[in-house]
Design a protein around this motif. Structure first.
Motif, PDB file in Angstrom:
ATOM      1  N   ILE A  88       0.868  -1.176   0.000  1.00  0.00           N
ATOM      2  CA  ILE A  88       0.000   0.000   0.000  1.00  0.00           C
ATOM      3  C   ILE A  88       0.903   1.222   0.000  1.00  0.00           C
ATOM      4  N   ASP A  89       0.799   2.037  -1.034  1.00  0.00           N
ATOM      5  CA  ASP A  89       1.584   3.267  -1.179  1.00  0.00           C
ATOM      6  C   ASP A  89       0.638   4.451  -1.166  1.00  0.00           C
ATOM      7  N   ILE A  90       0.825   5.369  -0.207  1.00  0.00           N
ATOM      8  CA  ILE A  90      -0.035   6.549  -0.112  1.00  0.00           C
ATOM      9  C   ILE A  90       0.856   7.785  -0.028  1.00  0.00           C
ATOM     10  N   SER A  91       0.664   8.732  -0.936  1.00  0.00           N
ATOM     11  CA  SER A  91       1.509   9.925  -0.949  1.00  0.00           C
ATOM     12  C   SER A  91       0.669  11.159  -1.249  1.00  0.00           C
ATOM     13  N   ASN A  92       1.074  12.268  -0.631  1.00  0.00           N
ATOM     14  CA  ASN A  92       0.462  13.580  -0.894  1.00  0.00           C
ATOM     15  C   ASN A  92      -1.062  13.518  -0.805  1.00  0.00           C
ATOM     16  N   THR A  93      -1.553  12.926   0.287  1.00  0.00           N
ATOM     17  CA  THR A  93      -2.984  12.668   0.441  1.00  0.00           C
ATOM     18  C   THR A  93      -3.449  13.133   1.821  1.00  0.00           C
ATOM     19  N   ILE A  94      -4.676  13.646   1.878  1.00  0.00           N
ATOM     20  CA  ILE A  94      -5.271  14.189   3.097  1.00  0.00           C
ATOM     21  C   ILE A  94      -6.352  13.237   3.612  1.00  0.00           C
ATOM     22  N   PHE A  95      -6.283  12.928   4.913  1.00  0.00           N
ATOM     23  CA  PHE A  95      -7.364  12.243   5.616  1.00  0.00           C
ATOM     24  C   PHE A  95      -7.905  13.241   6.637  1.00  0.00           C
ATOM     25  N   LYS A  96      -9.126  13.702   6.441  1.00  0.00           N
ATOM     26  CA  LYS A  96      -9.677  14.748   7.303  1.00  0.00           C
ATOM     27  C   LYS A  96     -11.060  14.349   7.803  1.00  0.00           C
ATOM     28  N   ASP A  97     -11.298  14.601   9.109  1.00  0.00           N
ATOM     29  CA  ASP A  97     -12.598  14.349   9.725  1.00  0.00           C
ATOM     30  C   ASP A  97     -13.052  12.911   9.495  1.00  0.00           C
ATOM     31  N   ILE A  98     -12.166  11.993   9.838  1.00  0.00           N
ATOM     32  CA  ILE A  98     -12.470  10.557   9.783  1.00  0.00           C
ATOM     33  C   ILE A  98     -12.801  10.111  11.201  1.00  0.00           C
ATOM     34  N   GLU A  99     -13.999   9.584  11.395  1.00  0.00           N
ATOM     35  CA  GLU A  99     -14.473   9.288  12.746  1.00  0.00           C
ATOM     36  C   GLU A  99     -13.643   8.197  13.425  1.00  0.00           C
ATOM     37  N   GLN A 100     -13.266   7.176  12.673  1.00  0.00           N
ATOM     38  CA  GLN A 100     -12.406   6.137  13.230  1.00  0.00           C
ATOM     39  C   GLN A 100     -11.048   6.185  12.526  1.00  0.00           C
ATOM     40  N   PHE A 101     -10.471   5.064  12.198  1.00  0.00           N
ATOM     41  CA  PHE A 101      -9.112   5.017  11.657  1.00  0.00           C
ATOM     42  C   PHE A 101      -9.046   5.509  10.216  1.00  0.00           C
TER      43      PHE A 101
ATOM     44  N   HIS B 292       4.384  12.358   2.773  1.00  0.00           N
ATOM     45  CA  HIS B 292       3.756  13.656   2.485  1.00  0.00           C
ATOM     46  C   HIS B 292       2.231  13.602   2.630  1.00  0.00           C
ATOM     47  N   CYS B 293       1.778  13.056   3.745  1.00  0.00           N
ATOM     48  CA  CYS B 293       0.333  12.981   4.001  1.00  0.00           C
ATOM     49  C   CYS B 293      -0.033  13.809   5.233  1.00  0.00           C
ATOM     50  N   VAL B 294      -1.311  14.153   5.345  1.00  0.00           N
ATOM     51  CA  VAL B 294      -1.843  14.852   6.504  1.00  0.00           C
ATOM     52  C   VAL B 294      -3.011  14.057   7.066  1.00  0.00           C
ATOM     53  N   PHE B 295      -2.969  13.824   8.390  1.00  0.00           N
ATOM     54  CA  PHE B 295      -4.061  13.168   9.102  1.00  0.00           C
ATOM     55  C   PHE B 295      -4.624  14.191  10.090  1.00  0.00           C
ATOM     56  N   TYR B 296      -5.808  14.724   9.800  1.00  0.00           N
ATOM     57  CA  TYR B 296      -6.364  15.847  10.553  1.00  0.00           C
ATOM     58  C   TYR B 296      -7.719  15.430  11.138  1.00  0.00           C
ATOM     59  N   ASN B 297      -7.816  15.480  12.478  1.00  0.00           N
ATOM     60  CA  ASN B 297      -9.036  15.090  13.173  1.00  0.00           C
ATOM     61  C   ASN B 297      -9.457  13.669  12.775  1.00  0.00           C
ATOM     62  N   VAL B 298      -8.562  12.754  13.035  1.00  0.00           N
ATOM     63  CA  VAL B 298      -8.794  11.342  12.707  1.00  0.00           C
ATOM     64  C   VAL B 298      -8.843  10.541  14.006  1.00  0.00           C
ATOM     65  N   TYR B 299      -9.903   9.797  14.199  1.00  0.00           N
ATOM     66  CA  TYR B 299     -10.147   8.943  15.382  1.00  0.00           C
ATOM     67  C   TYR B 299      -9.848   9.709  16.673  1.00  0.00           C
ATOM     68  N   ASN B 300     -10.533  10.805  16.841  1.00  0.00           N
ATOM     69  CA  ASN B 300     -10.262  11.726  17.944  1.00  0.00           C
ATOM     70  C   ASN B 300     -11.023  11.309  19.205  1.00  0.00           C
ATOM     71  N   ASN B 301     -10.619  10.172  19.779  1.00  0.00           N
ATOM     72  CA  ASN B 301     -11.153   9.778  21.087  1.00  0.00           C
ATOM     73  C   ASN B 301     -10.116   8.934  21.819  1.00  0.00           C
ATOM     74  N   GLU B 302     -10.399   8.580  23.042  1.00  0.00           N
ATOM     75  CA  GLU B 302      -9.393   7.954  23.901  1.00  0.00           C
ATOM     76  C   GLU B 302      -8.853   6.648  23.326  1.00  0.00           C
ATOM     77  N   LYS B 303      -9.682   5.866  22.678  1.00  0.00           N
ATOM     78  CA  LYS B 303      -9.251   4.596  22.107  1.00  0.00           C
ATOM     79  C   LYS B 303      -8.778   4.735  20.657  1.00  0.00           C
ATOM     80  N   GLY B 304      -8.797   5.946  20.155  1.00  0.00           N
ATOM     81  CA  GLY B 304      -8.503   6.153  18.741  1.00  0.00           C
ATOM     82  C   GLY B 304      -7.048   6.001  18.388  1.00  0.00           C
ATOM     83  N   ARG B 305      -6.842   5.603  17.155  1.00  0.00           N
ATOM     84  CA  ARG B 305      -5.499   5.526  16.590  1.00  0.00           C
ATOM     85  C   ARG B 305      -5.640   5.744  15.090  1.00  0.00           C
ATOM     86  N   ALA B 306      -5.016   6.773  14.561  1.00  0.00           N
ATOM     87  CA  ALA B 306      -5.192   7.103  13.145  1.00  0.00           C
ATOM     88  C   ALA B 306      -4.757   5.961  12.245  1.00  0.00           C
TER      89      ALA B 306
END
Length: 802
Positions: free
Chosen positions: A661-674, A696-710
């Protein structure tokens, strides 16, 4: 005086007499074939008519004589094609089979060719030659069977071709279990072509296996010589030796992601083999376990593998371990081998709390090393005092922390011979389209008086492995496993106008290698779309080409796209909008049943959003499916319950859903879980174990809770996160937890988010805890005064690149 008529009659009589003695029997259907086999006598030749034979079970059980074998052959080699459930059993003496092609069938769990009927009815002095088995697979790759089983004594498989095996089980086995008659069998496997075998993703993907752990201490005396193994990527063991006293010599390994493994058994000879890695990932040489082996005069070039896939691997053993574990390496001689532009040798590999028995009385002598990169020559994992090094020579900027190595300056002829960039190049090793290395005009190797290495000074002759013609003697199109060697095929452009179901209908009508060119506008669908070919879907750009669900449907589709086995889907420059339906669950899914073949998925400049249904995700891979490659770049995933979900192989036997799995220059935003869930449970050392590259990725507001892990990467062996940003998930404890020596995070920012945690030699380098200073929270491009500008390892910005 004889007239012309007398002469003609005499000739005809002679021809008739010869025909009677030869007794060629042409058969055209199953009943004729069965009758001919049952009544065959020494010297008979049973000829199968040129045609497609379906669901034929051939039982060849006669007894020929050494000078009068009974033969079963094709009328024209390669023109007798067997499919369906067709298979062949040979369990007589002095029998020969020639010219048959088993093509695209499925034996439903049984061997395609077996040299026995049962444990007591075995083959002796029998031969399969100039035959082929290709793509003979079940619908579920977890169903296990091998293509060829060698049993009995003194049998031979030669000048044959095998490729395209996707299910569990070796291509060819030598069996010993069940009858002492199988011991000291003296089988010969020679001059065959073993072609593309894709990664299985679990144990059981060997190309050749000789014996099992149950018969490891029995003598087999099998010879494997002058074969070609090309792109044999099924698992770490290309050849798995599991018995004693075998000879593996003069074979050619081309860009195969694995090694020749002396897994069990003692006293084997490994010599004259040539390994061309061409700097491809995970290519390896020879792995050594057990006792009394002689490994000499092998040539390794451009091998990049490490760990179990190194150019030479000497393992640690398990003290007093069970038969199926690792015996200690003892009394092994490794001499006169040549390593050119290879990764380090792996010594005491596998050292852990179980494998604590280090090698004993092992000699590594008179080997030659040449390299153009600065590196450690030896990768040592434990005590190497039981290994004696002597007379080894190296040229290059190596660091060697052992005695018995000396630096020399050699003069080389045709050094390009040793660094072939690709199989299809015009280099000194010319590999023809049939993949037979035929060039014979190499004019020199090493000019020196040095008596080290596989290449003897002054010897202008190519190694035997590079001159042997392997495979069938008739024309057979080889498999084309990867894009690097697959001939470029032009995609036919099909223009598709916006509207309701215009895209649905275009996909339904599409042929292989169609490029669907979508215009600006909305593409409304009322049913899901299945991809069963190689296809590109190209839009006019995000926000301009939008695919969405029709409103007011009685039953909303479950997904937008399904990528089925053997297919390839590339989507570019478009938007997939899930907000128009509250019930649609996925943007893209794999096939929902176990598959035999892998698939590929690529996304470039794609915006996917609005998949918040219970259990929903941007992408879901079902259990029993396998992606060769998932590549995502320049894209944005937003407002979804989950991102990429590859977490359904929960049997914990080492399986996983994608190789790379290759992921580049990609945004993950407002993802409730992983954002990504990539799961591999259990410890299966035969596989690569999955590879995840994030750059070169951004993970913004991803799995934002105590058990969360982006990022969830349970058990994945190769994980690299670089030049990326985790931000604004303040309630998550961790952004990612990485474990293992091949897991690493480099040049990455953590801002107001869970920490990055590593263990078991995973690496954290240059982790930055500061505000990225974005110009806005939509594009995530940096302000000019951000410290992340031009701070990435490639000299670009950390995070998204404009």
């Amino acid at each position: 005086m004889k007239t012309n008529r007398d002469i003609i009659l005499g000739v005809l009589l002679c021809l008739c007499t010869l025909s009677v003695f030869a007794n060629d029997i042409l058969v055209g259907n199953n009943n004729e074939l069965k009758s001919a086999l049952e009544n065959a006598k020494p010297g008979d030749v049973i000829v199968m008519a040129d045609k497609i034979w379906t669901d034929v079970s051939i039982k060849f059980s006669s007894k020929g004589l050494p000078d009068k074998p009974i033969k079963l052959k094709a009328q024209t080699p390669g023109k007798v094609i067997l499919n369906g459930t067709s298979r062949l059993l040979i369990y007589g003496e002095n029998l020969e089979v020639e010219g048959l092609w088993f093509k695209e069938g499925n034996t439903e769990g049984k061997a395609v060719i077996s040299f026995k009927k049962n444990a007591n009815e075995l083959a002796k002095y029998c031969r399969v030659t100039n035959c082929a088995i290709t793509n003979y697979n079940p619908s579920d790759r977890s169903i296990q069977y091998q293509w060829i089983e060698l049993w009995g004594k003194n049998n031979r498989v030669d000048h044959s071709s095998f490729f395209g095996k996707t299910n569990r089980g070796p291509v060819l086995i030598v069996g010993l279990k069940g009858n002492p008659e199988n011991y000291e069998n003296n089988h010969r496997i020679d001059k065959n072509y073993f072609g593309f075998r894709p990664a299985l993703g679990s144990n059981g993907g060997e190309t050749i296996r000789i014996g099992t752990s149950h018969t490891a201490m029995e003598s087999s005396r099998t010879i494997v010589e002058e074969n070609v193994f090309e792109h044999c990527n099924g698992e770490v063991e290309i050849i798995s030796n599991k018995t004693c006293d075998n000879i593996i010599r003069n074979n050619l390994f081309l860009e195969s992601e694995g090694v020749l493994t002396l897994r069990h058994g003692n006293r084997c000879l490994v010599e004259g083999n040539v390994f061309f890695g061409n700097n491809k990932p995970h290519t390896g040489g020879i792995r050594v376990i057990n006792e009394g082996h002689l490994i000499q005069n092998n040539l390794m070039i451009g091998l990049t593998g490490d760990g179990f896939r190194g150019p030479l691997v000497i393992m640690n053993g398990v003290p007093n371990g069970p038969a199926n574990r690792y015996n200690q390496v003892k009394d092994v001689l490794i001499q006169n081998n040549t390593f050119i532009n290879c990764s380090p040798l792996q010594l005491c590999e596998g050292s852990d709390t179980e494998r604590t028995a280090t090698p004993e009385n092992t000699i590594v002598a008179n080997n030659l090393f040449y390299g153009t990169k600065a590196m450690e020559l030896l990768d040592v994992s434990d005590d190497i005092s039981g290994i004696t090094f002597s007379g080894n020579k190296f040229q290059g900027n190596y660091q060697v922390q052992a005695k018995g190595f000396s630096k020399v300056n050699l003069a080389w002829d045709n050094i390009e011979f040793y660094s072939v960039p690709s199989v299809s190049s015009d280099s000194i090793l010319e590999v023809k389209p049939t993949y037979r290395p035929l060039r014979t005009d190499l004019t020199g190797t090493v000019r020196t008086q040095l008596r080290a290495g596989a290449v003897i000074p002054g010897n202008k002759k190519l190694p035997v492995a590079l001159t042997t013609n392997s495979g069938v003697l008739w024309e057979l199109q080889k498999a084309t496993p990867t894009e690097s060697i697959k001939p470029k095929q032009a995609y036919k452009v099909v223009k598709v106008a916006p509207g309701e179901n215009t895209l649905v209908n275009a996909i339904k009508k599409a042929r292989d290698y169609n490029l669907l060119e979508l215009q600006e506008g909305e593409y409304i669908i009322n049913r899901p779309m299945q991809i069963s070919s190689n296809m590109i879907i190209n839009g006019a750009g995000k926000g301009r080409t939008i695919i969405k669900i029709a409103k007011g449907l009685d039953k909303d589709p479950f997904y937008f796209f399904k990528v089925t086995e053997g297919s390839s889907l590339e989507i570019k420059n478009l938007e997939i909008d899930g907000t128009s339906s509250k019930k649609i669950r996925y943007a893209i899914v794999s096939q929902n049943t176990p598959t035999s073949n892998s698939y590929k998925l690529k996304m470039d400049d794609v915006f996917i959003h609005g998949f918040n249904d219970d259990g929903g995700a941007i992408f879901k891979a079902y259990k029993g499916t396998f992606a060769d490659t998932i590549q995502i770049k320049n894209s944005r995933f937003e407002n979804a319950l989950r991102g990429l979900n590859l977490g359904y192989e929960k049997d914990d036997v080492g399986k996983y859903n994608a190789e790379v799995i290759d992921i580049s220059n990609t945004i993950f935003k407002d993802i409730e879980q992983f954002a990504i869930n990539f799961y591999r449970g259990g410890n299966d050392e035969s596989t690569l174990g999955g590879q995840l590259n994030i750059d070169h990725c951004v993970f913004y507001n991803v799995y934002n809770n105590e058990k969360g892990r982006a990022l969830r990467t349970n058990g994945i062996v190769y994980v690299t996160i670089s030049n990326s940003i985790f931000a604004e998930s303040p309630f998550s404890k961790y952004s990612a937890i990485l474990k293992g020596v091949n897991n690493k995070v480099l040049n990455t920012v953590v801002y107001n988010s869970g920490e990055l945690r590593v263990s078991s030699k995973a690496k954290l380098e240059n982790i930055i805890y500061s505000n990225p200073k974005w110009s806005d929270r939509d594009t995530f491009l940096l302000k000019d005064n951000s410290q992340l500008k031009n701070a990435a390892s490639d000299g670009k910005d950390i995070g998204i690149i404009d």
